[in-house]
Design a protein around this motif. Structure first.
Motif, PDB file in Angstrom:
ATOM      1  N   LEU A 217      -1.737  -9.640  -8.526  1.00  0.00           N
ATOM      2  CA  LEU A 217      -3.045 -10.215  -8.672  1.00  0.00           C
ATOM      3  C   LEU A 217      -4.198  -9.395  -7.809  1.00  0.00           C
ATOM      4  N   THR A 218      -5.300  -8.994  -8.532  1.00  0.00           N
ATOM      5  CA  THR A 218      -6.428  -8.340  -7.671  1.00  0.00           C
ATOM      6  C   THR A 218      -7.533  -8.759  -8.286  1.00  0.00           C
ATOM      7  N   GLY A 219      -8.800  -8.693  -7.601  1.00  0.00           N
ATOM      8  CA  GLY A 219     -10.010  -9.109  -8.051  1.00  0.00           C
ATOM      9  C   GLY A 219     -10.605  -9.966  -6.755  1.00  0.00           C
ATOM     10  N   GLU A 220     -12.067  -9.572  -6.709  1.00  0.00           N
ATOM     11  CA  GLU A 220     -12.676 -10.249  -5.474  1.00  0.00           C
ATOM     12  C   GLU A 220     -13.066 -11.658  -6.015  1.00  0.00           C
ATOM     13  N   THR A 221     -13.406 -11.985  -7.301  1.00  0.00           N
ATOM     14  CA  THR A 221     -13.887 -13.354  -7.599  1.00  0.00           C
ATOM     15  C   THR A 221     -12.479 -14.181  -8.125  1.00  0.00           C
TER      16      THR A 221
ATOM     17  N   GLN B  29       6.035 -22.239   0.546  1.00  0.00           N
ATOM     18  CA  GLN B  29       6.743 -23.484   0.006  1.00  0.00           C
ATOM     19  C   GLN B  29       7.651 -23.492  -1.155  1.00  0.00           C
ATOM     20  N   CYS B  30       7.201 -22.671  -2.114  1.00  0.00           N
ATOM     21  CA  CYS B  30       8.062 -22.468  -3.281  1.00  0.00           C
ATOM     22  C   CYS B  30       8.941 -21.259  -3.359  1.00  0.00           C
ATOM     23  N   CYS B  31       8.534 -20.243  -2.602  1.00  0.00           N
ATOM     24  CA  CYS B  31       9.467 -19.041  -2.784  1.00  0.00           C
ATOM     25  C   CYS B  31      10.186 -18.572  -1.744  1.00  0.00           C
ATOM     26  N   PRO B  32      11.254 -19.336  -1.356  1.00  0.00           N
ATOM     27  CA  PRO B  32      12.194 -18.951  -0.097  1.00  0.00           C
ATOM     28  C   PRO B  32      12.866 -17.508  -0.424  1.00  0.00           C
ATOM     29  N   GLU B  33      12.906 -17.071  -1.606  1.00  0.00           N
ATOM     30  CA  GLU B  33      13.574 -15.788  -1.877  1.00  0.00           C
ATOM     31  C   GLU B  33      12.702 -14.580  -1.704  1.00  0.00           C
ATOM     32  N   LEU B  34      11.507 -14.855  -1.210  1.00  0.00           N
ATOM     33  CA  LEU B  34      10.504 -13.772  -1.070  1.00  0.00           C
ATOM     34  C   LEU B  34      11.065 -12.640  -0.198  1.00  0.00           C
ATOM     35  N   ARG B  35      10.780 -11.371  -0.826  1.00  0.00           N
ATOM     36  CA  ARG B  35      11.193 -10.217   0.116  1.00  0.00           C
ATOM     37  C   ARG B  35       9.867  -9.361   0.406  1.00  0.00           C
ATOM     38  N   ARG B  36       8.913  -9.391  -0.484  1.00  0.00           N
ATOM     39  CA  ARG B  36       7.728  -8.399  -0.288  1.00  0.00           C
ATOM     40  C   ARG B  36       6.605  -9.220  -0.343  1.00  0.00           C
ATOM     41  N   LEU B  37       5.605  -9.201   0.490  1.00  0.00           N
ATOM     42  CA  LEU B  37       4.190  -9.756   0.618  1.00  0.00           C
ATOM     43  C   LEU B  37       3.248  -9.069   0.963  1.00  0.00           C
ATOM     44  N   GLU B  38       2.358  -8.572  -0.149  1.00  0.00           N
ATOM     45  CA  GLU B  38       1.153  -7.605   0.439  1.00  0.00           C
ATOM     46  C   GLU B  38      -0.244  -8.386   0.048  1.00  0.00           C
ATOM     47  N   VAL B  39      -1.036  -8.600   1.141  1.00  0.00           N
ATOM     48  CA  VAL B  39      -2.014  -9.551   0.906  1.00  0.00           C
ATOM     49  C   VAL B  39      -3.082  -8.633   1.601  1.00  0.00           C
ATOM     50  N   SER B  40      -3.421  -7.371   1.398  1.00  0.00           N
ATOM     51  CA  SER B  40      -4.158  -6.586   1.900  1.00  0.00           C
ATOM     52  C   SER B  40      -5.847  -6.785   1.557  1.00  0.00           C
ATOM     53  N   ASN B  41      -6.602  -6.857   2.925  1.00  0.00           N
ATOM     54  CA  ASN B  41      -8.027  -7.030   2.446  1.00  0.00           C
ATOM     55  C   ASN B  41      -8.354  -8.318   1.859  1.00  0.00           C
ATOM     56  N   CYS B  42      -7.742  -9.443   2.405  1.00  0.00           N
ATOM     57  CA  CYS B  42      -7.824 -10.715   2.089  1.00  0.00           C
ATOM     58  C   CYS B  42      -8.279 -11.274   3.327  1.00  0.00           C
TER      59      CYS B  42
ATOM     60  N   ILE C  34       2.099  -9.574  -4.814  1.00  0.00           N
ATOM     61  CA  ILE C  34       0.945  -8.647  -4.338  1.00  0.00           C
ATOM     62  C   ILE C  34      -0.386  -8.995  -4.624  1.00  0.00           C
ATOM     63  N   VAL C  35      -1.011  -9.346  -3.700  1.00  0.00           N
ATOM     64  CA  VAL C  35      -2.501  -9.637  -3.820  1.00  0.00           C
ATOM     65  C   VAL C  35      -3.384  -8.986  -3.106  1.00  0.00           C
ATOM     66  N   SER C  36      -4.028  -8.193  -3.798  1.00  0.00           N
ATOM     67  CA  SER C  36      -4.916  -7.221  -2.895  1.00  0.00           C
ATOM     68  C   SER C  36      -6.437  -7.354  -3.394  1.00  0.00           C
ATOM     69  N   GLY C  37      -7.014  -7.284  -2.500  1.00  0.00           N
ATOM     70  CA  GLY C  37      -8.496  -7.312  -2.308  1.00  0.00           C
ATOM     71  C   GLY C  37      -9.005  -8.610  -2.970  1.00  0.00           C
ATOM     72  N   CYS C  38      -8.418  -9.750  -2.855  1.00  0.00           N
ATOM     73  CA  CYS C  38      -8.809 -11.001  -3.278  1.00  0.00           C
ATOM     74  C   CYS C  38      -9.230 -11.741  -2.133  1.00  0.00           C
ATOM     75  N   ARG C  39     -10.750 -11.894  -2.065  1.00  0.00           N
ATOM     76  CA  ARG C  39     -11.427 -12.437  -0.844  1.00  0.00           C
ATOM     77  C   ARG C  39     -11.044 -14.061  -0.971  1.00  0.00           C
ATOM     78  N   ARG C  40     -10.802 -14.691  -2.043  1.00  0.00           N
ATOM     79  CA  ARG C  40     -10.814 -15.972  -2.225  1.00  0.00           C
ATOM     80  C   ARG C  40      -9.250 -16.453  -2.000  1.00  0.00           C
ATOM     81  N   LEU C  41      -8.544 -15.531  -1.575  1.00  0.00           N
ATOM     82  CA  LEU C  41      -7.303 -15.968  -1.213  1.00  0.00           C
ATOM     83  C   LEU C  41      -7.213 -16.812   0.064  1.00  0.00           C
TER      84      LEU C  41
END
Length: 490
Positions: A158-162, A208-221, A191-198
């Motif tokens: 997901l991407t997008g400032e708004t 809570q919901c994703c115990p098998e998560l291996r990769r998380l990108e939240v750059s510029n949040c 992958i959540v990039s540039g989402c200021r509303r995160l």
């Protein structure tokens, strides 16, 4: 935004497709006709809660076009103020009105995509971004079932400032948890990039919901804090790749207090993160780096670009706990000096990538530490380290003979003598940047070109080199791309 790509070998079954623009005709269908078209598949699907998040959920309001590198789409919402979560039921199984049934039959004969087997359609869907996949799920019942195939939801992008990311993540994870209540076992990458509303709420949903998560990108949040990151690393034990670059509120990576108490016998070895990017985390200090090193002992890739408060003491903590680091960047960390290079040199032959660009306190002494102990270094970026001279380049060339990429741009004390040492020792050199090196001439370039035949990129912008020297390089290194500022050479 995109869904995960992959190869799929299994096949599924589904009903035939229909045109979505005629789904409203079922309001006038006689009851008897409805009974005649009922199938066993419909009865199976009726036992499940079928709903598809609207593409409006993951597209900003009034955004008329969307570019993803593979295609474009349009989406808008009638709700004012923010993007909202709208849930739709799946399309009806068949058309029942006699006149519309004839039109649908004619359209079906022209729809070649309906002739493809399920695995082919799933492969096509695997190239679609998240919001496009939600659109496909609204076309017909067959596409609905295929679009929600678990193999297509190993990645959410997901991407997008708004974008209302918190709500989008909540609805998507709820739908993906349908077969395994409260747990989404297939999702591995977010992958959540540039989402200021995160916010922390969105990260808590993932934790809570994703115990098998291996990769998380939240750059510029910018709105996420340490507490949310702690929740993710504590509840996702398989997390290996974490990108929090540009998250200015993040000052540390650690377990929650509850997790630390529960796992105290193995304290400091619980976080399995191997890749950590904290670029532009301006408030990160040595104490926070100490905590990160103590908890993330398996780190192999660490990027601290523009973490301006980091000093040599912070690097000492890293070398104590994280002895497996292969790639390290401390570019623009102005307080890092030759003493920090002495600490980094303790990585010895494990270090392959090092970036110390614009670290003005590093001189030939620091380069000598690296050259002496890190003999398998492949990449070095020392641009802007004005204290480096030909002697430093000599140490580097004679000890790191497998060097493939070197950037010594804006090092005014490096001259043709240093280039000669490089040419006579580093035959595997593929990329060389000499931008703004005032002491470099065409003679030094010719020596490099005559010995480094595999050179693929040469940057001599703002250097006083002749056209003949550039032509000599092009003649001996035919695959080399030359970046220059000489208008006479083209």
């Amino acid at each position: 935004m995109g869904a995960n790509n992959g190869k799929y070998g299994s096949e599924g079954k589904g009903s035939s497709s229909i045109s979505s623009d005629v789904s409203s005709s079922t309001d006038h269908t006689p009851t008897k006709a409805l009974k005649n078209v009922a199938t066993s598949e419909d009865s199976d699907l009726s036992m499940r809660t079928l709903s598809t998040p609207s593409p409006a959920l993951i597209c900003p309001q009034n955004l008329h076009s969307f570019q993803n590198g593979r295609g474009s789409s349009t989406s808008s919402s009638s709700i004012t103020g923010e993007t909202v979560a709208i849930v739709h039921s799946p399309p009806p199984t068949r058309l029942t009105h006699p006149l519309i049934r004839l039109a649908s039959k004619h359209q079906k004969e022209q729809a070649n995509i309906d002739r493809l087997p399920d695995q082919c359609i799933i492969q096509i869907f695997s190239y679609l971004p998240t919001n496009q996949l939600c659109r496909c799920a609204r076309v017909c019942r067959r596409w609905y079932n295929l679009a929600w195939d678990p193999r297509l939801w190993r990645t959410i992008r997901l991407t997008g400032e708004t974008l209302s990311v918190d709500r989008a993540l909540k609805v998507l994870t709820r739908r993906l948890c349908q077969d395994t209540p409260n747990v989404c076992l297939m999702l591995e990458t977010v992958i959540v990039s540039g989402c200021r509303r995160l916010t922390d709420r969105g990260l808590y949903t993932i934790a809570q919901c994703c115990p098998e998560l291996r990769r998380l990108e939240v750059s510029n949040c910018y709105n996420i804090s340490n507490e949310a990151v702690f929740d993710v690393v504590s509840l996702c034990p398989n997390l290996e790749h974490l990108d929090v670059s540009g998250c200015s509120k993040v000052t540390c990576i650690s377990l929650t207090r509850e997790a630390s108490i529960k796992l105290s016998p193995m304290h400091g070895k619980q976080i399995s993160i191997r890749y950590l990017d904290m670029t532009d985390c301006f408030v990160l200090e040595d104490e926070g780096l100490h905590t990160i090193a103590a908890h993330c002992t398996q780190l192999t890739h660490l990027y601290l670009r523009r973490c301006i408060r980091i000093t040599d003491e912070g690097l000492r903590y890293i070398m104590i706990y994280c002895t497996s680091i292969k790639e390290l960047s401390v570019s623009d960390c102005r307080f890092v000096s030759d003493f920090g290079m002495r600490e980094i040199a303790k990585l010895e032959s494990r270090l392959r990538y090092l970036s110390i660009a614009h670290c003005g306190r590093i001189t030939d002494v620091g380069i000598r530490y690296i050259a002496k102990y890190c003999s398998k270094l492949r990449y070095l970026n020392a641009r802007g380290c004005e204290g480096i001279t030909d002697h430093g380049v000599e140490y580097l060339a004679k000890n790191c003979t497998k060097l493939k990429s070197l950037d010594i741009g804006k090092c005014p004390l490096v001259s043709d003598i240093g280039l000669e040492f490089l040419a006579l020792n580093c035959f595997n050199l593929k990329r060389l940047s000499l931008k703004s090196c005032e002491s470099i001439t065409g003679q030094g370039l010719q020596i490099v070109a005559a010995n480094c035949f595999d050179l693929q990129m040469l940057n001599v912008q703002d250097c006083e080199v002749s056209v003949d020297a550039l032509r000599f390089v092009k003649r001996h290194c035919k695959r080399c791309i030359i970046e220059h500022t000489n208008p006479a050479f083209f």
